[in-house]
Design a protein around this motif. Sequence first.
Motif, PDB file in Angstrom:
ATOM      1  N   ARG A  35       0.507  -1.096  -0.125  1.00 41.68           N
ATOM      2  CA  ARG A  35      -0.649   0.006  -0.284  1.00 41.68           C
ATOM      3  C   ARG A  35       1.363   1.075  -0.633  1.00 41.68           C
ATOM      4  O   ARG A  35       1.842   0.962   0.430  1.00 41.68           O
ATOM      5  N   GLY A  36       0.358   2.423  -0.455  1.00 37.31           N
ATOM      6  CA  GLY A  36       1.448   3.188  -0.446  1.00 37.31           C
ATOM      7  C   GLY A  36       0.588   4.175   1.211  1.00 37.31           C
ATOM      8  O   GLY A  36      -0.293   3.978   1.819  1.00 37.31           O
ATOM      9  N   THR A  37       1.405   5.143   1.828  1.00 32.68           N
ATOM     10  CA  THR A  37       1.187   5.360   3.118  1.00 32.68           C
ATOM     11  C   THR A  37       0.351   6.654   3.600  1.00 32.68           C
ATOM     12  O   THR A  37      -0.525   6.578   4.707  1.00 32.68           O
ATOM     13  N   LEU A  45       5.617   3.491   0.522  1.00 28.15           N
ATOM     14  CA  LEU A  45       4.926   2.623   0.430  1.00 28.15           C
ATOM     15  C   LEU A  45       5.492   2.089   1.671  1.00 28.15           C
ATOM     16  O   LEU A  45       6.156   1.604   2.478  1.00 28.15           O
TER      17      LEU A  45
END
Lengths: 132, 91
Positions: free
Chosen positions: A46-48, A92
């Motif tokens: 995931r993206g943060t 990420l």
Amino acid sequence: MVDGLDKLDAHIGATALHLRCYNLLHRRWLEWSGGYQVAIEDTTLRGTKIHAAIAGKDLSEPPKEQDAILHFFLKPRGKANEVVFKPGQIELALVIGEMDYKLALEKREEAYEQTEDGVALHSKVCKLNLGP
Amino acid sequence: MQAGGRTYDNPFPGGYTPEHQAFGLESNKWYGKTVPPRRFPPRNLPVKGTNILSEIAIRVSMGTILPGGRNIKTIGVSSFAVNIEVLCADT
């Protein structure tokens, strides 16, 4: 430590990127957790900032086989909202489930003498199996 | 009263008035004193998916999302920067 991850194609697909990130962190994760194994199938990339899944367990649709993260670098510009490529850095995260996290903490407590803040001082018993 | 060769009776010496037959002809340079068109700096090329030639970087870390939490909690693995060179051809 990061050898082998440069010169990646900007159009890298989600599955390939997921595997790269997993392999990148795997050994460190084993060291930190005291040897708790998490399969790549149980992780989600995931993206943060934008948490939408890029690849992995929680992705509800087929992963993009190309341009998996390119959109993070495309910015609208000008009155016409022309989309341009803007180099930069994104963060990420390889996300594991809550249960795996708790089990990993237990494994870590077994493996390391820790401070109250959870900082490992030294290993109690060498149980690590870091694999080949 | 006369100033600079112009008079109130003849404000356009030489007979050039807006009524002159040459007025309005671009070749006659009557437009010479109009504001030149604005020149904008060249814009970046629009992204077409293949015209990217630069470098990007990512940072990747282990994390988890706790129940009820909106943010990703980073787990004790140090994150580190990874430079990724973007390779592609110009259009």
